[in-house]
Motif scaffolding. Structure first.
Motif, PDB file in Angstrom:
ATOM      1  N   VAL A 110       0.970  -1.214  -0.120  1.00  0.00           N
ATOM      2  CA  VAL A 110       0.012  -0.072  -0.142  1.00  0.00           C
ATOM      3  C   VAL A 110       0.836   1.328  -0.090  1.00  0.00           C
ATOM      4  N   VAL A 111       1.827   1.307   0.774  1.00  0.00           N
ATOM      5  CA  VAL A 111       2.667   2.348   1.222  1.00  0.00           C
ATOM      6  C   VAL A 111       3.527   2.601  -0.484  1.00  0.00           C
ATOM      7  N   LEU A 112       3.857   1.483  -0.773  1.00  0.00           N
ATOM      8  CA  LEU A 112       4.827   1.294  -1.911  1.00  0.00           C
ATOM      9  C   LEU A 112       3.875   2.087  -3.237  1.00  0.00           C
ATOM     10  N   ALA A 113       2.845   1.438  -3.466  1.00  0.00           N
ATOM     11  CA  ALA A 113       1.964   2.061  -4.559  1.00  0.00           C
ATOM     12  C   ALA A 113       1.220   3.340  -4.366  1.00  0.00           C
ATOM     13  N   LYS A 114       1.291   3.767  -3.211  1.00  0.00           N
ATOM     14  CA  LYS A 114       0.538   4.990  -2.582  1.00  0.00           C
ATOM     15  C   LYS A 114      -0.960   4.559  -2.528  1.00  0.00           C
ATOM     16  N   HIS A 115      -1.886   5.441  -1.670  1.00  0.00           N
ATOM     17  CA  HIS A 115      -3.161   4.938  -1.406  1.00  0.00           C
ATOM     18  C   HIS A 115      -3.828   5.527  -2.569  1.00  0.00           C
ATOM     19  N   THR A 116      -4.971   4.629  -2.979  1.00  0.00           N
ATOM     20  CA  THR A 116      -5.732   5.427  -3.892  1.00  0.00           C
ATOM     21  C   THR A 116      -6.799   6.431  -3.470  1.00  0.00           C
ATOM     22  N   GLN A 117      -7.404   7.115  -4.260  1.00  0.00           N
ATOM     23  CA  GLN A 117      -8.168   8.288  -3.568  1.00  0.00           C
ATOM     24  C   GLN A 117      -9.508   8.287  -4.521  1.00  0.00           C
ATOM     25  N   TYR A 118     -10.531   8.814  -3.878  1.00  0.00           N
ATOM     26  CA  TYR A 118     -11.798   8.834  -4.691  1.00  0.00           C
ATOM     27  C   TYR A 118     -11.598   9.997  -5.694  1.00  0.00           C
ATOM     28  N   PRO A 119     -12.480  10.083  -6.804  1.00  0.00           N
ATOM     29  CA  PRO A 119     -12.458  11.179  -7.869  1.00  0.00           C
ATOM     30  C   PRO A 119     -12.724  12.365  -7.243  1.00  0.00           C
ATOM     31  N   GLY A 120     -12.340  13.484  -7.585  1.00  0.00           N
ATOM     32  CA  GLY A 120     -12.687  14.801  -6.981  1.00  0.00           C
ATOM     33  C   GLY A 120     -11.698  15.859  -7.751  1.00  0.00           C
ATOM     34  N   SER A 121     -12.231  17.179  -7.670  1.00  0.00           N
ATOM     35  CA  SER A 121     -11.513  18.197  -8.259  1.00  0.00           C
ATOM     36  C   SER A 121     -10.123  18.160  -7.691  1.00  0.00           C
ATOM     37  N   GLY A 122      -9.353  18.238  -8.520  1.00  0.00           N
ATOM     38  CA  GLY A 122      -7.839  18.389  -8.219  1.00  0.00           C
ATOM     39  C   GLY A 122      -7.160  16.771  -7.950  1.00  0.00           C
ATOM     40  N   ARG A 123      -8.054  15.619  -8.054  1.00  0.00           N
ATOM     41  CA  ARG A 123      -7.215  14.563  -7.862  1.00  0.00           C
ATOM     42  C   ARG A 123      -7.052  13.955  -9.156  1.00  0.00           C
ATOM     43  N   THR A 124      -5.773  13.387  -9.303  1.00  0.00           N
ATOM     44  CA  THR A 124      -5.626  12.660 -10.620  1.00  0.00           C
ATOM     45  C   THR A 124      -4.860  11.479 -10.249  1.00  0.00           C
ATOM     46  N   ASP A 125      -4.253  10.733 -11.532  1.00  0.00           N
ATOM     47  CA  ASP A 125      -3.506   9.733 -11.445  1.00  0.00           C
ATOM     48  C   ASP A 125      -2.265   9.823 -10.916  1.00  0.00           C
ATOM     49  N   ARG A 126      -1.640  11.351 -10.986  1.00  0.00           N
ATOM     50  CA  ARG A 126      -0.500  11.486 -10.731  1.00  0.00           C
ATOM     51  C   ARG A 126      -0.098  12.288  -9.394  1.00  0.00           C
ATOM     52  N   ASN A 127      -1.146  12.456  -8.697  1.00  0.00           N
ATOM     53  CA  ASN A 127      -1.071  12.926  -7.202  1.00  0.00           C
ATOM     54  C   ASN A 127      -1.795  12.342  -6.152  1.00  0.00           C
ATOM     55  N   VAL A 128      -1.535  12.623  -4.739  1.00  0.00           N
ATOM     56  CA  VAL A 128      -2.536  12.062  -3.800  1.00  0.00           C
ATOM     57  C   VAL A 128      -2.927  13.180  -2.918  1.00  0.00           C
ATOM     58  N   VAL A 129      -3.934  13.605  -2.971  1.00  0.00           N
ATOM     59  CA  VAL A 129      -4.628  14.732  -2.084  1.00  0.00           C
ATOM     60  C   VAL A 129      -5.248  14.155  -0.776  1.00  0.00           C
ATOM     61  N   GLY A 130      -4.434  14.675   0.341  1.00  0.00           N
ATOM     62  CA  GLY A 130      -4.770  14.283   1.796  1.00  0.00           C
ATOM     63  C   GLY A 130      -4.377  14.852   2.593  1.00  0.00           C
ATOM     64  N   PHE A 131      -4.002  14.026   3.781  1.00  0.00           N
ATOM     65  CA  PHE A 131      -3.061  14.632   5.090  1.00  0.00           C
ATOM     66  C   PHE A 131      -2.015  13.819   5.173  1.00  0.00           C
ATOM     67  N   PRO A 132      -1.088  14.437   5.995  1.00  0.00           N
ATOM     68  CA  PRO A 132       0.294  13.579   6.422  1.00  0.00           C
ATOM     69  C   PRO A 132      -0.362  12.625   7.267  1.00  0.00           C
ATOM     70  N   LEU A 133       0.576  11.719   7.500  1.00  0.00           N
ATOM     71  CA  LEU A 133       0.360  10.322   8.443  1.00  0.00           C
ATOM     72  C   LEU A 133       0.421  11.028   9.986  1.00  0.00           C
ATOM     73  N   PHE A 134       1.504  11.992  10.090  1.00  0.00           N
ATOM     74  CA  PHE A 134       1.680  12.582  11.315  1.00  0.00           C
ATOM     75  C   PHE A 134       1.082  13.962  11.372  1.00  0.00           C
ATOM     76  N   PRO A 135       0.394  14.542  12.165  1.00  0.00           N
ATOM     77  CA  PRO A 135      -0.175  13.780  13.208  1.00  0.00           C
ATOM     78  C   PRO A 135      -1.561  13.320  13.022  1.00  0.00           C
ATOM     79  N   ILE A 136      -2.095  13.707  11.530  1.00  0.00           N
ATOM     80  CA  ILE A 136      -3.701  13.226  11.340  1.00  0.00           C
ATOM     81  C   ILE A 136      -4.002  11.652  11.579  1.00  0.00           C
ATOM     82  N   TYR A 137      -3.207  11.010  10.826  1.00  0.00           N
ATOM     83  CA  TYR A 137      -3.744   9.659  10.813  1.00  0.00           C
ATOM     84  C   TYR A 137      -3.172   8.824  11.827  1.00  0.00           C
ATOM     85  N   VAL A 138      -2.175   9.281  12.545  1.00  0.00           N
ATOM     86  CA  VAL A 138      -1.435   8.699  13.756  1.00  0.00           C
ATOM     87  C   VAL A 138      -2.603   8.754  14.656  1.00  0.00           C
ATOM     88  N   ALA A 139      -3.157   9.802  14.833  1.00  0.00           N
ATOM     89  CA  ALA A 139      -4.303  10.074  15.982  1.00  0.00           C
ATOM     90  C   ALA A 139      -5.415   9.255  15.504  1.00  0.00           C
TER      91      ALA A 139
END
Lengths: 562, 260
Positions: free
Chosen positions: A225-254
């Motif tokens: 999952v880390v290697l291929a990066k996580h998939t994302q749902y379609p939405g404005s600004g999201r393409t097959d070349r980027n990942v739109v989201g939050f950093p692992l720390f602190p958001i997802y760690v929490a």
């Protein structure tokens, strides 16, 4: 002045260079969606299984040595039983917290399997298994099978009547295999069923072999999952070349850390309030009794259901060898079809699509009608088999005849998945048409305006850019077409027959389709204000990217599925 | 010995031998046969009379006058007081409607009327009588023996702890948790509907009492929390999905909604 924590971190960093890895990992961006947490439920319930399972191994005795019970449970006083069963009773009634731990372990197992299935459904219906994640789908599929193995081996350990009946069925299935069946059974049980070897063997499988494999594959699964990066749902600004989201720390760690405690808490709550697998009610295993309402845990119920649906007496005798198709078909062929279809689907779909590109933006299920319909029909078939496995309980609880239920489900096993396929596909196409409608005309507003001329119109509110993008971002996928059988010099082309087969499969997938609104169509709808004279969608021969040159996209106009 | 040698070819010898064999078989059978169940002779003739009136008014339509049976229902001659006490005492009789099996419903007669009906049917022919309070006392049975016997004789239809189970064609083995010890005993003794008869040779009185001791402990509070109907892994799986996955999906949606 450095704090002790900083000093420790520095100590580690100087010796391992951990800092760089942590820095890199902490800044890794993950997209946010509730459905991405389904796999985490599986991971956390597995951690719960490891913790509670370790506790249970401290007290469980994996032995089939016969002892006479003299513990606190009155209804079993003086009963002869195996040490495995006696130690399970001791765990339940004499070890402090033992019953709670047993129930935590068993509920966690049910939740583990349920969350694996749910996670798999999310991955399937959103097309997250497409390139470059096909291999991770196979890893996940293997984890599902290992989960079944872990569940079944653990379920059988207490050596009670209910699980013993399950083992007897497995023994029967094994024996049904022509020629090697009876040898296999003797090999597995160390002699005639039930023998005295099985519980120690299952114990090794259950606490060492299967969890070790699951742990290793979970590591691989997450690494990929880390290697291929996580998939994302379609939405404005999201393409097959980027990942739109939050950093692992602190958001997802929490979030993830907190979610672990929620999962553990829900399992502990269930274990503290709801009884599960009361082996003291079933009694110690003995091959003669079978009680009414004997079923395996839910994830094996479909196999029991297949056995219950199969008409008996379908046996073929070939040269003194009995081939019991009445066992082989439900216990081997049916799960074989279900599991093969599940494992191979990403490869079949890629073959039918002729698509070799990477995909990181997920599909909306409606935009892939065949896949969605296929997934739903597999689930319906599974559900019919689960119902068949519960046929006696349906009979008693709904006052029906078990014979009628069985006959209805025999037909339903074939009719219901087909009907579900057609209905789902039609619903997907209808939803896509609805998307087109909204993109072209806007939302219905409910406001009626009367012109001076007396004409009434309903005002439609146009979509904003984000709303529109969601509905038009996907590419239309058209069936592959076959190049002519002969080349320009009239020589028969190699591989024409294979191409023909592939094109046929591709048509099955994509012949019925509704294509997204094109910019030209949108412009036309805005400038004319009327949509009767839309220009046709761009069509023409398109080479499929990365595909075989001899297979080209269908040039039929969009909306042929009408 | 000489006499036997001289006469064993006599033409009357086979007849004599046959007679001797028949007498011997009959004699041995008469000696070995268990004493037939005899209707309790405590019933007064007034009770039998009132039972007959009740029977004529409520039962004779199907079972025939004199309880000799019709096409719709079997003869009750010889079924004994125990069968009547069970069938009428659990509300199964008088039957409400025809169907896969006659189901329990609110009891239609009071205890005196049931006793009168039982006395009347018992007077028609010898059959098993209503067990005494001592015979069905759970305190005098051993639940461990009872559980072992229940597992091999009853659990196939009634489920491991008597929660009930399905039979063919819409018939079912009912839950035993609300059944009184007397009715449990009578059911074993008379084998109502699809149930086999467990006579003294199959299960002795003591063994029946052991089973009653086991069954009367079931259906109450179980260790480990809610018993979920005690019907096994199907209900456990259902609740794992509904409660477990339900709560966890709710939590996931809540967490997912918390920032985006």
């Amino acid at each position: 002045m450095t704090s002790p924590a900083a000093a420790t971190a520095d100590f580690l960093d100087q010796r391992t260079g951990l800092g760089a890895a942590v820095k890199e990992f902490a800044r890794k961006v993950f997209p946010d969606h509730w459905s991405f947490l389904l796999g985490e439920i599986a991971l956390y319930s597995f951690v719960t299984l490891l913790i509670s399972g370790t506790f249970l191994t401290m007290f469980f005795v994996p032995s089939m040595t016969e002892v006479t019970y003299s513990g606190p449970w009155a209804s079993l006083q003086g009963t002869r039983m195996s040490e495995a069963f006696a130690s399970t009773l001791r765990l339940s009634f004499e070890v402090r917290g033992g019953l709670l731990m047993r129930q935590v372990h068993h509920w966690a197992a049910l939740i583990f399997m349920a969350s694996i299935i749910t996670h798999m459904m999310r991955v399937f219906f959103t097309g997250a298994f497409r390139k470059p994640r096909e291999l991770n789908w196979v890893v996940g599929f293997t984890l599902l099978i290992l989960g079944l193995a872990a569940g079944f081996s653990g379920y059988s350990l207490p050596d009670d009547v209910l699980s013993g009946n399950g083992l007897r069925i497995s023994d029967g299935v094994l024996r049904a295999v022509p020629i090697i069946g009876s040898y296999g059974s003797y090999f597995l049980f160390g002699g005639e069923f039930p023998g005295e070897a099985l519980i120690p063997r299952l114990f090794t499988v259950h606490i060492l072999l299967v969890p070790g494999l699951i742990l290793a594959l979970v590591g691989l699964h997450l690494f990929m999952v880390v290697l291929a990066k996580h998939t994302q749902y379609p939405g404005s600004g999201r393409t097959d070349r980027n990942v739109v989201g939050f950093p692992l720390f602190p958001i997802y760690v929490a979030k993830a850390g907190g979610f672990f405690f929620i999962v553990f808490g829900v399992i502990a709550l269930m274990a503290a309030t709801m009884q599960i697998n009361p082996v003291w009610n079933y009694g110690p295993y003995d091959p003669s009794p079978v009680s009414a309402g004997s079923q395996p845990d839910w994830y094996m119920l479909f196999l029991d259901g297949a056995l219950r649906l199969m008409p008996g007496g379908v046996e073929v005798v070939i040269a003194n060898f009995t081939v019991p198709l009445n066992v082989l078909i439900p216990a081997m062929v049916v799960p074989g079809i279900l599991f093969t279809a599940l494992a191979a689907y990403p490869f079949i779909e890629a073959y039918a699509t002729g698509d070799k590109r990477e995909h990181h933006v997920l599909d909306r299920p409606r935009n892939r009608p065949f896949r969605t319909a296929f997934g739903v029909s597999l689930l319906v078939a599974f559900f019919v088999l689960v119902l068949a496995g519960s046929n006696d309980l349906i009979a008693t609880h709904f006052h029906l005849s078990i014979n009628d239920i069985t006959w209805v489900l025999r037909f339903a096993l074939f009719i219901a998945p087909a009907a579900a396929f057609m209905v789902t596909k039609r619903m997907c196409l209808a939803l896509q048409r609805r998307d087109r409608e909204i993109v072209l005309h806007g939302h219905e507003h409910g406001t009626i305006v009367r012109f001076e001329s007396g004409e009434y119109i309903e005002v439609h509110q146009p979509l904003n850019e984000h709303e529109r993008w969601i509905r038009v971002q996907h590419e239309p996928i058209r069936p592959l077409q076959v190049a002519p059988a002969e080349d320009s010099r009239g020589v028969r082309r190699k591989g024409y027959a294979a191409d023909l087969r592939r094109a046929r499969l591709s048509r099955l997938f994509y012949a019925d389709r509704v294509e997204p609104v094109t910019p030209a169509e949108l412009a036309a709808s805005h400038s004319h204000g009327t949509h009767d004279e839309l220009p046709p969608a761009p069509s023409g021969q398109e080479l499929v990217a990365g595909g075989r040159r001899s297979l080209v996209a269908d040039d039929r106009a969009p909306g042929d599925g009408h | 010995m000489n006499w036997l040698a001289a006469h064993r070819h006599d033409r009357r010898a086979p007849l004599l031998l046959l007679l001797t064999a028949l007498l011997l078989t009959g004699g041995v059978y008469a000696l070995l046969v268990p004493a037939p169940a005899v209707a309790a002779s405590t019933a007064s003739s007034a009770e039998v009379d009132s039972g007959m009136k009740l029977f004529t008014a409520n039962c004779a339509t199907c079972h025939g006058t004199g309880a000799t049976g019709t096409a719709a229902a079997p003869s009750l001659v010889g079924v004994g007081a125990a069968a009547v006490d069970f069938q009428v005492g659990t509300g199964r009789m008088p039957a409400q409607m025809s169907g896969p099996q006659v189901e329990a419903k609110p009891v239609q007669f009071d205890q005196d009327q049931i006793a009168a009906l039982a006395a009347y049917v018992a007077s028609l022919g010898p059959g098993p009588s209503i067990p005494t309070g001592d015979q069905v006392d759970p305190a005098q049975g051993d639940p461990a023996t009872g559980m072992a016997l229940f597992r091999t004789n009853c659990a196939q239809c009634h489920n491991a702890v008597g929660a009930g189970g399905s039979l063919s064609q819409g018939k079912f083995a009912p839950s035993l948790w609300q059944t009184t010890p007397t009715h449990l005993y009578e059911a074993m003794l008379t084998g109502p509907q699809s149930m086999p008869v467990f006579n003294q040779a199959t299960l002795t009185s003591q063994e029946k009492r052991d089973i009653i001791a086991f069954v009367s402990e079931q259906g109450g509070t179980q260790p480990g929390g809610l018993s979920l109907g005690s019907i096994g892994p199907v209900s456990e799986g259902l609740w794992a999905w509904v409660v477990g996955l339900g709560l966890l999906l709710g939590a996931a949606v809540w967490i997912g909604a918390k920032s985006s």
